[in-house]
Design a protein around this motif. Structure first.
Motif, PDB file in Angstrom:
ATOM      1  N   HIS A 209      12.639  -4.530  10.588  1.00  0.00           N
ATOM      2  CA  HIS A 209      12.960  -3.312   9.853  1.00  0.00           C
ATOM      3  C   HIS A 209      13.349  -3.624   8.420  1.00  0.00           C
ATOM      4  O   HIS A 209      12.955  -2.926   7.491  1.00  0.00           O
ATOM      5  CB  HIS A 209      14.074  -2.538  10.557  1.00  0.00           C
ATOM      6  N   ARG A 212      10.328  -4.156   6.330  1.00  0.00           N
ATOM      7  CA  ARG A 212       9.496  -2.989   6.030  1.00  0.00           C
ATOM      8  C   ARG A 212       9.857  -2.350   4.692  1.00  0.00           C
ATOM      9  O   ARG A 212       8.983  -1.838   3.998  1.00  0.00           O
ATOM     10  CB  ARG A 212       9.664  -1.929   7.120  1.00  0.00           C
ATOM     11  N   THR A 213      11.139  -2.382   4.364  1.00  0.00           N
ATOM     12  CA  THR A 213      11.567  -1.717   3.123  1.00  0.00           C
ATOM     13  C   THR A 213      10.961  -2.404   1.894  1.00  0.00           C
ATOM     14  O   THR A 213      10.324  -1.740   1.080  1.00  0.00           O
ATOM     15  CB  THR A 213      13.097  -1.650   3.071  1.00  0.00           C
ATOM     16  N   LEU A 215       8.341  -4.156   1.803  1.00  0.00           N
ATOM     17  CA  LEU A 215       6.895  -3.949   1.864  1.00  0.00           C
ATOM     18  C   LEU A 215       6.519  -2.577   1.317  1.00  0.00           C
ATOM     19  O   LEU A 215       5.461  -2.407   0.712  1.00  0.00           O
ATOM     20  CB  LEU A 215       6.412  -4.068   3.311  1.00  0.00           C
ATOM     21  N   THR A 216       7.404  -1.608   1.549  1.00  0.00           N
ATOM     22  CA  THR A 216       7.161  -0.263   1.012  1.00  0.00           C
ATOM     23  C   THR A 216       7.046  -0.325  -0.503  1.00  0.00           C
ATOM     24  O   THR A 216       6.138   0.260  -1.104  1.00  0.00           O
ATOM     25  CB  THR A 216       8.325   0.666   1.398  1.00  0.00           C
ATOM     26  N   SER A 217       7.976  -1.075  -1.118  1.00  0.00           N
ATOM     27  CA  SER A 217       7.951  -1.194  -2.578  1.00  0.00           C
ATOM     28  C   SER A 217       6.703  -1.941  -3.037  1.00  0.00           C
ATOM     29  O   SER A 217       6.027  -1.512  -3.971  1.00  0.00           O
ATOM     30  CB  SER A 217       9.199  -1.928  -3.069  1.00  0.00           C
ATOM     31  N   ARG A 219       3.777  -2.288  -1.650  1.00  0.00           N
ATOM     32  CA  ARG A 219       2.546  -1.489  -1.539  1.00  0.00           C
ATOM     33  C   ARG A 219       2.560  -0.297  -2.488  1.00  0.00           C
ATOM     34  O   ARG A 219       1.546   0.038  -3.093  1.00  0.00           O
ATOM     35  CB  ARG A 219       2.364  -1.030  -0.089  1.00  0.00           C
ATOM     36  N   GLY A 220       3.738   0.331  -2.600  1.00  0.00           N
ATOM     37  CA  GLY A 220       3.841   1.507  -3.471  1.00  0.00           C
ATOM     38  C   GLY A 220       3.533   1.169  -4.922  1.00  0.00           C
ATOM     39  O   GLY A 220       2.739   1.848  -5.583  1.00  0.00           O
ATOM     40  N   TYR A 221       4.152   0.063  -5.439  1.00  0.00           N
ATOM     41  CA  TYR A 221       3.941  -0.305  -6.836  1.00  0.00           C
ATOM     42  C   TYR A 221       2.520  -0.820  -7.064  1.00  0.00           C
ATOM     43  O   TYR A 221       1.929  -0.593  -8.115  1.00  0.00           O
ATOM     44  CB  TYR A 221       4.990  -1.327  -7.278  1.00  0.00           C
ATOM     45  N   GLU A 223      -0.087   0.231  -5.564  1.00  0.00           N
ATOM     46  CA  GLU A 223      -0.896   1.437  -5.658  1.00  0.00           C
ATOM     47  C   GLU A 223      -0.827   2.010  -7.076  1.00  0.00           C
ATOM     48  O   GLU A 223      -1.856   2.389  -7.648  1.00  0.00           O
ATOM     49  CB  GLU A 223      -0.353   2.472  -4.667  1.00  0.00           C
ATOM     50  N   LEU A 224       0.420   2.022  -7.590  1.00  0.00           N
ATOM     51  CA  LEU A 224       0.619   2.559  -8.948  1.00  0.00           C
ATOM     52  C   LEU A 224      -0.197   1.772  -9.958  1.00  0.00           C
ATOM     53  O   LEU A 224      -0.895   2.330 -10.796  1.00  0.00           O
ATOM     54  CB  LEU A 224       2.104   2.491  -9.341  1.00  0.00           C
ATOM     55  N   LEU A 249       2.448  -6.756   7.269  1.00  0.00           N
ATOM     56  CA  LEU A 249       2.898  -5.633   8.090  1.00  0.00           C
ATOM     57  C   LEU A 249       2.380  -5.783   9.531  1.00  0.00           C
ATOM     58  O   LEU A 249       3.122  -5.565  10.492  1.00  0.00           O
ATOM     59  CB  LEU A 249       2.407  -4.311   7.487  1.00  0.00           C
TER      60      LEU A 249
END
Lengths: 417, 122
Positions: A209, A212-213, A215-217, A219-221, A223-224, A249
């Motif tokens: 868990h 995952r946090t 990884l969120t950043s 993948r999010g950045y 993408e940006l 992931l």
């Protein structure tokens, strides 16, 4: 498995103890029976002695012996009756006492006879007859006393046997106790291991868990950035990063599954599911991958037996694992076939490929975590088959592999309907 | 008037990411990072939708969820729950607690945006 072994051990110990206990009860029962026989014998001896006493007095009266002689006979008799009484709860010593008293009694009678012989010839015949009859009776009494002694002897032997058996039972009890203690120790050890397993599962879960946090950043950045202006080369590198974030992931999810499966916690969400549709979905999902590499992906369904009780998501994951593997190890232009058919109240799922195959020596280890067949450079977590096996087993099914190097591999899954 | 999204999330990088995203989509944003700031800023910012990370320190995510559901001014605001806990364990609980949607971390931005648009009726 070891808990089961412990239970068997405890059962064996219990059986032994019960057997020994039964032995003890049987011997004690015999002893009680012996004591009863002896008691009956002594009672009848007692009655006989009383009767003899009366007969002796009568005979003495008939022979008209004097009061002193009568008293002598009487007291000797009383002593004998007392001795018989004593024998009831007594020992060998009492029997010796009884014999001594009997001898005294006999000699008293003999003395009387002598006196009769000496002084009163007229009464000789009558008294002689009575005394002879008397002695016969006495002899019988002594014989029966002898048998009473035999019973007592048997009883002593039984007591000795009982002592041995009790000792044996004690030894067995002790052995059973040790076995029991060992079982309990093993159970504690099992509990400790289970606790450790649980802790490990929790640890893996919380670490997953936590991972995952970030990884969120990532993948999010990514993408940006990918949406913004970047050179084709940069965009390519960024996609490599993105792909690897995805792999990370996958690995995290697989690790969670493995930790759960290892601890026997692979929780199933069973519902009636049309297996054909789950398989068809998985096949459809991988069709683009197969098409891109000119791999022929065939689906052959020969079961219309209605829905099966299973976890849709997990079985989807299983089929996806097996199919992705098949595609991974099949060269471009090969073929992968999925077959679904009923078999003896089960459903059989075969995933065959025309891939590189698995060396026979390595087939047995295939379902171990992180195991990779030698010489393969293909990426993956190394957990897919271990998870697949756990999923199949959680459903009460079986998974097997057949493979020939250079020809292909078939994974077969049997699921109970 | 731009709609306001309140993001309750303890990870600063994700807050910044969502700020950039939501503002480029034309939304106003407000941010909170723990249970205490969540309620204060919820009152101040009067959001149209709340994004709540369940993994706040000390397990406070559920507490915030419950407060927001029971306090009159916020009870009608759709909550999109985000969690690093797998969907299996948390999604059902979140829906039962009144969440509008559940999005598993790490999320694809498009998935989150879809949930937000649905929640706002856009």
């Amino acid at each position: 498995v070891s808990v089961q072994a412990g239970t068997w051990r405890a059962l064996a110990a219990l059986t032994l103890v019960v057997a020994a206990g039964t032995g003890v009860v049987v011997v004690l029962g015999n002893r009680v029976e012996d004591a009863r026989t002896q008691s009956r014998l002594l009672s009848s001896l007692h009655i006989d002695a009383q009767r003899l006493h009366l007969e002796a007095l009568e005979a003495a009266l008939a022979a008209r012996v004097g009061p002193a002689q009568q008293r002598g006979i009487h007291s000797a008799r009383v002593g004998m009756v007392e001795a018989i009484h004593g024998l009831r709860g007594g020992s060998r010593r009492d029997l010796r006492l009884l014999r001594a008293r009997n001898a005294r009694f006999s000699s008293a009678v003999e003395r009387e006879l002598e006196a009769i012989e000496n002084g009163r010839a007229a009464r000789l015949h009558q008294a002689g007859l009575a005394t002879a009859f008397w002695f016969t009776k006495l002899e019988r009494v002594v014989l029966r006393l002898q048998s009473a002694e035999d019973v007592r002897y048997d009883s002593v032997r039984h007591q000795r046997d009982a002592a041995w058996i009790a000792l044996l039972a004690l030894a067995l009890l002790a052995a059973g106790g040790f076995a029991w203690r060992a079982t309990i120790a093993r159970r504690r050890e099992n509990e400790r291991l289970r606790e450790l397993g649980r802790m490990k599962e929790e640890f893996v879960a919380s670490v997953s868990h936590e991972l995952r946090t970030p990884l969120t950043s990532i993948r999010g950045y990514l993408e940006l950035v990918l949406e913004g202006d970047s050179t084709p080369e940069q965009a390519d590198y960024l996609r490599v990063i993105d792909r690897n974030a995805d792999r990370l992931l996958d690995l995290i999810n697989d690790l969670l599954d493995v930790a759960q499966a290892e601890n026997g916690h692979l929780v199933l969400n069973r519902e009636p599911v049309a297996l054909e549709s789950v398989v068809a979905d998985a096949v459809a999902g991988l069709e683009p991958t197969a098409a891109a590499r000119q791999i022929e992906l065939g689906l052959h369904v020969a079961t219309e037996d209605g829905p099966v009780d299973l976890d849709r998501k997990r079985i989807g994951q299983l089929v996806d694992n097996l199919l992705s593997n098949a595609l991974k190890f099949t060269p471009d232009g090969g073929s992968v076939d999925v077959r679904l058919a009923p078999e003896n109240g089960h459903v059989r799922l075969d995933v065959s490929d025309t891939g590189i195959g698995i060396p026979e020596a390595e087939q047995a280890r295939l379902f171990e975590r992180f195991f990779r067949a030698s010489g393969q450079s293909i990426q993956g977590t190394g957990l897919g088959l271990a998870i697949s096996k756990a999923i199949v087993e959680a459903h009460g099914g079986e998974i097997a592999v057949r493979s020939t190097e250079g020809i292909g591999t078939t994974f077969s899954v049997l699921l109970p309907r | 008037v731009a709609k306001t999204i309140l993001v309750i999330e303890d990870d600063a990088d994700i807050r910044r990411l969502l700020k950039q995203r939501f503002e480029s989509e034309g939304y106003d944003t407000a941010f909170a990072w723990d249970a205490v700031t969540a309620l204060t800023i919820a009152r101040k910012s009067e959001p149209d939708l709340i994004i709540l990370d369940l993994g706040l320190p000390g397990g406070d995510g559920w507490v915030v969820m419950e407060r927001l559901q029971t306090l009159a001014p916020y009870a009608m605001i759709p909550i999109v729950v985000v969690s690093a806990q797998s969907a299996e364990t948390s999604a059902e609980r979140a829906t039962e607690a009144g969440a509008f949607a559940f999005v598993e971390k790490p999320f694809q931005m498009e998935t989150l945006l879809t949930a937000v648009r649905n929640g706002l009726g856009d």
